[in-house]
Write a protein that holds these residues in place. Structure first.
Motif, mmCIF file in Angstrom:
data_model
loop_
_atom_site.group_PDB
_atom_site.id
_atom_site.type_symbol
_atom_site.label_atom_id
_atom_site.label_comp_id
_atom_site.label_asym_id
_atom_site.label_seq_id
_atom_site.Cartn_x
_atom_site.Cartn_y
_atom_site.Cartn_z
ATOM 1 N N CYS A 122 4.797 4.779 14.943
ATOM 2 C CA CYS A 122 3.479 4.953 14.314
ATOM 3 C C CYS A 122 2.359 4.744 15.331
ATOM 4 O O CYS A 122 1.347 5.469 15.309
ATOM 5 N N GLN A 166 -4.773 7.574 7.513
ATOM 6 C CA GLN A 166 -3.541 6.907 7.125
ATOM 7 C C GLN A 166 -3.775 5.792 6.121
ATOM 8 O O GLN A 166 -2.888 5.475 5.315
ATOM 9 N N SER A 170 -1.300 6.140 3.093
ATOM 10 C CA SER A 170 -0.294 5.078 3.030
ATOM 11 C C SER A 170 -0.129 4.503 1.632
ATOM 12 O O SER A 170 0.803 3.744 1.375
ATOM 13 N N GLN A 171 -1.015 4.841 0.726
ATOM 14 C CA GLN A 171 -0.859 4.374 -0.652
ATOM 15 C C GLN A 171 0.071 5.260 -1.465
ATOM 16 O O GLN A 171 0.310 5.005 -2.647
ATOM 17 N N TYR A 328 3.718 10.294 10.625
ATOM 18 C CA TYR A 328 3.369 8.870 10.529
ATOM 19 C C TYR A 328 3.877 8.299 9.205
ATOM 20 O O TYR A 328 4.473 7.219 9.169
ATOM 21 N N GLN A 329 3.667 9.060 8.123
ATOM 22 C CA GLN A 329 4.097 8.585 6.810
ATOM 23 C C GLN A 329 5.619 8.543 6.685
ATOM 24 O O GLN A 329 6.183 7.611 6.098
ATOM 25 N N CYS A 332 6.633 5.343 8.557
ATOM 26 C CA CYS A 332 6.182 4.025 8.097
ATOM 27 C C CYS A 332 6.736 3.655 6.724
ATOM 28 O O CYS A 332 6.802 2.477 6.380
ATOM 29 N N GLN A 333 7.168 4.641 5.934
ATOM 30 C CA GLN A 333 7.632 4.356 4.576
ATOM 31 C C GLN A 333 8.814 3.385 4.522
ATOM 32 O O GLN A 333 8.838 2.506 3.655
ATOM 33 N N PHE A 336 7.356 -0.043 4.965
ATOM 34 C CA PHE A 336 6.602 -0.388 3.752
ATOM 35 C C PHE A 336 7.553 -0.860 2.660
ATOM 36 O O PHE A 336 7.351 -1.908 2.037
ATOM 37 N N ARG A 373 -0.191 -2.497 3.240
ATOM 38 C CA ARG A 373 -0.162 -1.216 3.951
ATOM 39 C C ARG A 373 -1.453 -0.986 4.745
ATOM 40 O O ARG A 373 -1.408 -0.419 5.842
ATOM 41 N N VAL A 377 -1.642 -0.337 8.889
ATOM 42 C CA VAL A 377 -2.358 0.779 9.530
ATOM 43 C C VAL A 377 -3.392 0.253 10.518
ATOM 44 O O VAL A 377 -3.531 0.778 11.632
#
Length: 466
Positions: A122, A166, A170-171, A328-329, A332-333, A336, A373, A377
Motif C-alpha cells: 500500500c 483511499q 477504504s470504508q 490499494y484496496q 489492504c482488505q 482490515f 481504516r 490510510v
C-alpha cells in the motif's frame, strides 16, 4: 400438510441464499477471479521491468521474468489446493490456511510476513500513484514550455490526494464488494501497459543510437563492478515484486462460487491471470529496454523520452492512478479484515466495535472500521512521503514477500496436506526449489537495502520532487 410443505419450501429458498459455511452465497466466476488476479499482479511492478532488464541484459532478463512466472504459477496452484482444510471447511484468509495446515510458530511468522508485505504494498502504491500524477502535469508542462523546462513538482500533495481517495474507498466493507473496482482496475492495467508498449515501439521506430547488451549495463566509468552487482540483485527484487500476489490469493478464491469445480475455477483463473500478466510484462520489459537501452529509467512511463504525444503520456499515467486506486484496496482488505476480526473477538459487547449504522438505507457505517481504516490510510500516506524511493522500495517488497509467501508456505502446506514423505523425490526437489528461491530473495533484499541506504544519504524527508 400444506403449511408444512410451504415452510419447507421457504426454508429451502432461504438456505439457497447461503453457502455451506452459512455466509451469503458466493457468486465469483473464473472471469471475476482472473480480474482480481490481474489487478493484484499488474501494478506498479510493470513500470520498473525495463530498468530491471537493463540491469540483467537480453539473456538473463527475459529468463528471470519467465522463471518467476512459472514458479509463481506452480506455487499458486499448490496454495489453491489448500483453500479448504482436509475436513472440507473453508479458510477465508492466507493466515487461516497456514494455521489450518501448519499451525504454531509458522502461523505467527506468516501473519507477520503477510501483513507487513500488504502494508508495504500500500505504501508502494501511494508512491507510484503520486509519481504518475506528477508525470501527468510534467508531460503537459514539457509540451507547453519545451523539454528544457524543469517542470519539477513536489510529490507530497499528490501522495496526500491519493490518500484522501483511499480514506473514502477504504470504508468498502469487504473483499466481496470490490468486484467492479477490480474489473475497472484490470482494464486500466491493460490500457496503460498497452500505451507503454506502443510508446516503446514508436521510440524504437525513430531509430537513433541505443546501447544495450547481452549482460545489460556494462561495467565502466559510470558503473563499478560493485554497483553492477547490487543493481542486479535489486533488479531480481523488482521482478519478484511484479509477481507478488500470493498473499491475497486465498481471499480471491473465497469469492468464487461453491461447487465441484470451485478449485478448478481458481486454478484456471490463476493460469489465465499469470499468463496474461507475463505477456504484458515481457512486452513492457523487453520493448522498454529496446527503446531506452542501458539508460532505461526506473519508471518507463515517467522517465525521459516520453514527452510526446503529451496527451497519451498523461492518459497512460491517469490509467495507472485509477488502477492503483483499486489495487490499494485489494491489498489492504485482508489487513482490515484481520484487525476487525480481532476487535470483534476481544470486545464483543462494545457497540463502538460491533454496531453498524445504516446511512440512508444504502451504506453501513461502523465507528471502529471508520477510525481504524482511516488511521491505516494516514499511516501509509505519511510513510510514503518519508521514503519515496520507487525502485529500491519495490525491490525490497519483492524480496521480502517472494520466498516466504509465494514459495515457502505454499510448498510446506502442500507437503503437509498431501502427506508427502520426508526425503522422497517430490519432497527433495520441492525443498531444493524453496532453497534456491530463498537465496534469490536474500540477494534481492541486500540489493534493495543497499539502494535505500544510498538514497537516504542525500534525501531530505518530505522534500521529494519529481
Amino acid at each position: 400438510m400444506r403449511d408444512i410443505s410451504l415452510n419447507i419450501e421457504a426454508e429451502n429458498q432461504e438456505s439457497s441464499k447461503f453457502d455451506d459455511d452459512g455466509q451469503v452465497k458466493r457468486t465469483g466466476t473464473m472471469f471475476t477471479a482472473t480480474a482480481h488476479i490481474i489487478t493484484a499482479v499488474i501494478g506498479s511492478g510493470v513500470l520498473s521491468l525495463a530498468w530491471a532488464i537493463a540491469q540483467l541484459g537480453w539473456i538473463a532478463g527475459p529468463i528471470a521474468l519467465l522463471a518467476f512466472a512459472v514458479i509463481t504459477w506452480f506455487t499458486s496452484i499448490l496454495l489453491a489446493d489448500c483453500y479448504r482444510s482436509t475436513d472440507g471447511t473453508r479458510n477465508y484468509t492466507y493466515i487461516e490456511v497456514v494455521r489450518s495446515h501448519l499451525g504454531g510458530l509458522k502461523f505467527q511468522l506468516c501473519g507477520i510476513a503477510q501483513h507487513s508485505n500488504l502494508v508495504g504494498s500500500c505504501i508502494g502504491y501511494s508512491i507510484t500513484a503520486s509519481i504518475s500524477m506528477v508525470a501527468m502535469g510534467r508531460s503537459y508542462c514539457f509540451h507547453k514550455y519545451g523539454h528544457e523546462a524543469g517542470c519539477h513538482r513536489s510529490n507530497n500533495p499528490y501522495i496526500m490526494s491519493f490518500g484522501a481517495m483511499q480514506l473514502v474507498l477504504s470504508q468498502i466493507p469487504n473483499f466481496h464488494k470490490l468486484t467492479m473496482l477490480s474489473i475497472v482496475a484490470a482494464v486500466m492495467s491493460f490500457a496503460y501497459s498497452s500505451i507503454g508498449i506502443g510508446l516503446s515501439i514508436g521510440k524504437i521506430a525513430e531509430g537513433g543510437q541505443i546501447e544495450s547488451g547481452l549482460t545489460g549495463v556494462p561495467i565502466g566509468k559510470d558503473m563499478s563492478s560493485t554497483d553492477k552487482m547490487w543493481n542486479t540483485y535489486n533488479a531480481l527484487g523488482n521482478i519478484a515484486f511484479a509477481y507478488a500476489f500470493s498473499n491475497v490469493l486465498v481471499e480471491i478464491q473465497d469469492t468464487v462460487k461453491s461447487g465441484a469445480s470451485e478449485n478448478r475455477t481458481m486454478k484456471n483463473a490463476t493460469l489465465a491471470g499469470i499468463s496474461i500478466s507475463t505477456i504484458f510484462y515481457m512486452l513492457c520489459g523487453v520493448l522498454g529496454y529496446a527503446a531506452f537501452g542501458n539508460d532505461a529509467p526506473g519508471n518507463f512511463l515517467t522517465g525521459f523520452g516520453f514527452y510526446e504525444p503529451f496527451w497519451l503520456v498523461g492518459l497512460a499515467n491517469l490509467f495507472i492512478v485509477i488502477h492503483l486506486v483499486g489495487a490499494y484496496q485489494v491489498y489492504c482488505q485482508p489487513t482490515f479484515a484481520f484487525v476487525e476480526e480481532l476487535g470483534r473477538k476481544k470486545w464483543p459487547e462494545s457497540k463502538f466495535v460491533t454496531r453498524e449504522y445504516s446511512i440512508y438505507g444504502r451504506f453501513d457505517l461502523n465507528l471502529f472500521r471508520l477510525v481504524w481504516r482511516s488511521s491505516f490510510v494516514i499511516l501509509t500516506t505519511v510513510v510514503a512521503m518519508l521514503f519515496p524511493f520507487f525502485n529500491d522500495f519495490m525491490g525490497l517488497l519483492g524480496a521480502a514477500s517472494f520466498w516466504p509467501l509465494t514459495v515457502y508456505f505454499p510448498i510446506e502446506m502442500y507437503i503437509a496436506r498431501a502427506k508427502i514423505p520426508r526425503f522422497s523425490f517430490t519432497w527433495i526437489w520441492m525443498q531444493i526449489l524453496s532453497g534456491i528461491c530463498l537465496v534469490i530473495s536474500l540477494l534481492a533484499a541486500a540489493g534493495a537495502i543497499q539502494g535505500l541506504i544510498k538514497s537516504l544519504g542525500t534525501f531530505k524527508p518530505f522534500h521529494s520532487v519529481s
